[in-house]
Design a protein around this motif. Structure first.
Motif, PDB file in Angstrom:
ATOM      1  N   UNK A  83       0.830  -1.205   0.000  1.00 44.74           N
ATOM      2  CA  UNK A  83       0.000   0.000   0.000  1.00 44.74           C
ATOM      3  C   UNK A  83       0.865   1.257   0.000  1.00 44.74           C
ATOM      4  N   UNK A  84       1.117   1.828  -1.184  1.00 51.06           N
ATOM      5  CA  UNK A  84       1.961   3.026  -1.245  1.00 51.06           C
ATOM      6  C   UNK A  84       1.345   4.235  -0.560  1.00 51.06           C
ATOM      7  N   UNK A  85       0.031   4.177  -0.295  1.00 46.53           N
ATOM      8  CA  UNK A  85      -0.651   5.288   0.369  1.00 46.53           C
ATOM      9  C   UNK A  85      -0.720   5.097   1.884  1.00 46.53           C
ATOM     10  N   UNK A  86      -0.290   3.944   2.354  1.00 45.47           N
ATOM     11  CA  UNK A  86      -0.323   3.696   3.786  1.00 45.47           C
ATOM     12  C   UNK A  86       0.599   4.650   4.522  1.00 45.47           C
ATOM     13  N   UNK A  87       0.139   5.142   5.662  1.00 46.11           N
ATOM     14  CA  UNK A  87       0.941   6.111   6.411  1.00 46.11           C
ATOM     15  C   UNK A  87       0.942   5.757   7.888  1.00 46.11           C
ATOM     16  N   UNK A  88       1.952   6.236   8.549  1.00 42.32           N
ATOM     17  CA  UNK A  88       2.057   6.111   9.985  1.00 42.32           C
ATOM     18  C   UNK A  88       2.067   4.647  10.416  1.00 42.32           C
ATOM     19  N   UNK A  89       1.341   4.318  11.491  1.00 45.34           N
ATOM     20  CA  UNK A  89       1.329   2.993  12.090  1.00 45.34           C
ATOM     21  C   UNK A  89      -0.107   2.489  12.058  1.00 45.34           C
ATOM     22  N   UNK A  90      -0.384   1.575  11.140  1.00 43.55           N
ATOM     23  CA  UNK A  90      -1.760   1.189  10.817  1.00 43.55           C
ATOM     24  C   UNK A  90      -2.176  -0.041  11.616  1.00 43.55           C
ATOM     25  N   UNK A  91      -3.164   0.132  12.477  1.00 39.93           N
ATOM     26  CA  UNK A  91      -3.655  -0.979  13.295  1.00 39.93           C
ATOM     27  C   UNK A  91      -5.046  -1.408  12.816  1.00 39.93           C
ATOM     28  N   UNK A  92      -5.256  -2.724  12.744  1.00 33.80           N
ATOM     29  CA  UNK A  92      -6.599  -3.287  12.535  1.00 33.80           C
ATOM     30  C   UNK A  92      -7.173  -3.451  13.931  1.00 33.80           C
ATOM     31  N   UNK A  93      -8.156  -2.647  14.259  1.00 31.64           N
ATOM     32  CA  UNK A  93      -8.495  -2.402  15.665  1.00 31.64           C
ATOM     33  C   UNK A  93      -9.620  -3.260  16.235  1.00 31.64           C
ATOM     34  N   UNK A 117      -2.495   5.829  23.242  1.00 29.51           N
ATOM     35  CA  UNK A 117      -1.162   6.125  23.786  1.00 29.51           C
ATOM     36  C   UNK A 117      -0.286   6.902  22.826  1.00 29.51           C
ATOM     37  N   UNK A 118      -0.542   6.799  21.526  1.00 29.86           N
ATOM     38  CA  UNK A 118       0.354   7.407  20.540  1.00 29.86           C
ATOM     39  C   UNK A 118      -0.428   7.819  19.298  1.00 29.86           C
ATOM     40  N   UNK A 119      -0.366   9.114  18.968  1.00 26.53           N
ATOM     41  CA  UNK A 119      -1.134   9.647  17.851  1.00 26.53           C
ATOM     42  C   UNK A 119      -0.772   9.073  16.500  1.00 26.53           C
ATOM     43  N   UNK A 120       0.455   8.558  16.348  1.00 27.68           N
ATOM     44  CA  UNK A 120       0.854   7.969  15.061  1.00 27.68           C
ATOM     45  C   UNK A 120       0.180   6.629  14.815  1.00 27.68           C
ATOM     46  N   UNK A 121      -0.289   5.985  15.878  1.00 30.56           N
ATOM     47  CA  UNK A 121      -0.969   4.695  15.748  1.00 30.56           C
ATOM     48  C   UNK A 121      -2.427   4.968  15.415  1.00 30.56           C
ATOM     49  N   UNK A 163       9.469   4.532  14.757  1.00 29.22           N
ATOM     50  CA  UNK A 163       9.724   3.274  15.457  1.00 29.22           C
ATOM     51  C   UNK A 163       9.918   3.507  16.953  1.00 29.22           C
ATOM     52  N   UNK A 164      10.580   4.606  17.315  1.00 30.87           N
ATOM     53  CA  UNK A 164      10.768   4.925  18.731  1.00 30.87           C
ATOM     54  C   UNK A 164       9.424   5.232  19.391  1.00 30.87           C
ATOM     55  N   UNK A 165       8.564   5.962  18.681  1.00 36.41           N
ATOM     56  CA  UNK A 165       7.242   6.278  19.218  1.00 36.41           C
ATOM     57  C   UNK A 165       6.432   5.004  19.435  1.00 36.41           C
ATOM     58  N   UNK A 166       6.511   4.073  18.486  1.00 32.56           N
ATOM     59  CA  UNK A 166       5.787   2.817  18.634  1.00 32.56           C
ATOM     60  C   UNK A 166       6.362   1.989  19.778  1.00 32.56           C
ATOM     61  N   UNK A 167       7.680   1.917  19.875  1.00 32.44           N
ATOM     62  CA  UNK A 167       8.301   1.172  20.976  1.00 32.44           C
ATOM     63  C   UNK A 167       7.907   1.756  22.325  1.00 32.44           C
ATOM     64  N   UNK A 168       7.864   3.092  22.416  1.00 33.35           N
ATOM     65  CA  UNK A 168       7.462   3.738  23.669  1.00 33.35           C
ATOM     66  C   UNK A 168       6.015   3.422  24.018  1.00 33.35           C
ATOM     67  N   UNK A 169       5.130   3.458  22.999  1.00 29.47           N
ATOM     68  CA  UNK A 169       3.716   3.168  23.235  1.00 29.47           C
ATOM     69  C   UNK A 169       3.517   1.725  23.677  1.00 29.47           C
ATOM     70  N   UNK A 170       4.264   0.820  23.068  1.00 24.50           N
ATOM     71  CA  UNK A 170       4.174  -0.588  23.472  1.00 24.50           C
ATOM     72  C   UNK A 170       4.659  -0.769  24.905  1.00 24.50           C
TER      73      UNK A 170
END
Length: 291
Positions: A83-93, A117-121, A163-170
């Motif tokens: 998905x070339x249009x995919x952005x940020x950290x995409x979760x199937x919620x 916990x994290x706006x990028x997710x 990646x740091x933001x995701x690691x922190x959120x996890x």
């Protein structure tokens, strides 16, 4: 087959792995029977995501480590190939991911906690629709952790900041829980057998050092050696998931161990001219409580 906007149906069943339930179960079980389980228990893993004929024996070595272990939170981080249009950290919620072995439920509560916990997710289904990197992990998960829910995240933004933001959120969201994170990634792509072995061993050494800058330097150094600008074919294709688990493991005081390395030239069906590398890595705490 059940169709629902909340049910993610298989995209690569019958291609990357068998589409028939009995055949798939037998194949996964055979791979797992050939793998060896050792202590300590993982808090994170790296597992490859190629066709099972080529990488299933390496994935099994990763998943064998969590057989029979009780986890109350599981997150799988996938690469974005489709998905070339995919952005940020995409979760199937919410809902479930379906495989020929049945449905794997989404841990909706944990997914929402990560989003909070994290706006990028962000809740995004698009990057998951045709992506194989999480899907191919699930039959192994279903055999070693039957009935367990999970959270799938496609790491579209692979920058160090993301990646740091995701690691922190996890770390924040999973604190105090028996949690497992699986990073889905292959290694180098389409180099000769000898070149791939050298490149991948250097990459795996950097990964097990938990030094993210060393990981990036390997790709740069090898690209210079090959007089190639294509660092992407040298670095792990799941660089975002890999960086994230390295940062997460570092924050947890964990250590990394290489469990198995192979490439597509190591199986009878593979040639040795243009191979893809695969590694199984365990991240674990070494104190007595973690064993």
């Amino acid at each position: 087959m059940q169709f629902s906007k909340d049910i993610r149906n298989p995209a690569v069943a019958g291609m990357f792995y068998p589409g028939a339930q009995a055949t798939l179960r037998a194949m996964v079980d055979e791979f797992l029977a050939g793998a060896t389980k050792t202590a300590p228990k993982p808090i994170a893993l790296i597992s490859p995501h190629a066709g099972y004929t080529y990488s299933g024996h390496v994935a099994a070595q990763a998943f064998k480590q969590i057989e029979g272990i009780e986890y109350d939170a599981i997150v799988i981080l996938g690469a974005n190939h489709t998905d070339p249009l995919g952005s940020s950290l995409a979760v199937w919620e919410r809902g479930a991911f379906s495989t020929p072995l049945g449905q794997v439920p989404i841990d909706a509560e944990l997914a929402q906690a990560l989003i909070d916990a994290e706006g990028r997710i962000q809740a995004q289904h698009g990057p998951h629709a045709r992506e194989h990197s999480i899907e191919v992990q699930l039959p192994f998960l279903q055999r070693v952790q039957p009935g367990k829910a999970f959270v799938p995240i496609i790491v579209c933004d692979t920058s160090l900041a993301s990646c740091q933001a995701l690691a922190n959120a996890l770390a924040k969201t999973l604190q105090g829980r028996q949690a497992l994170i699986i990073a889905s990634s292959d290694l180098s792509h389409f180099w000769s057998y000898e070149d791939a072995n050298r490149m991948d061993r250097a990459t795996l050494k950097a990964i097990t050092s938990l030094d993210v800058s060393a990981l990036d330097q390997v790709a740069a150094d090898e690209a210079a050696k090959q007089k190639s600008a294509d660092m992407h074919s040298i670095a792990p294709c799941g660089i975002g998931p890999v960086r994230t688990v390295m940062l997460y493991a570092q924050a947890q005081g964990a250590q990394a161990t290489l469990l198995k390395y192979a490439n597509s030239g190591d199986v009878p069906a593979g040639d040795k001219w243009r191979v893809v590398g695969y590694g199984a890595v365990r991240f674990a705490k070494t104190d007595r409580e973690a064993t």
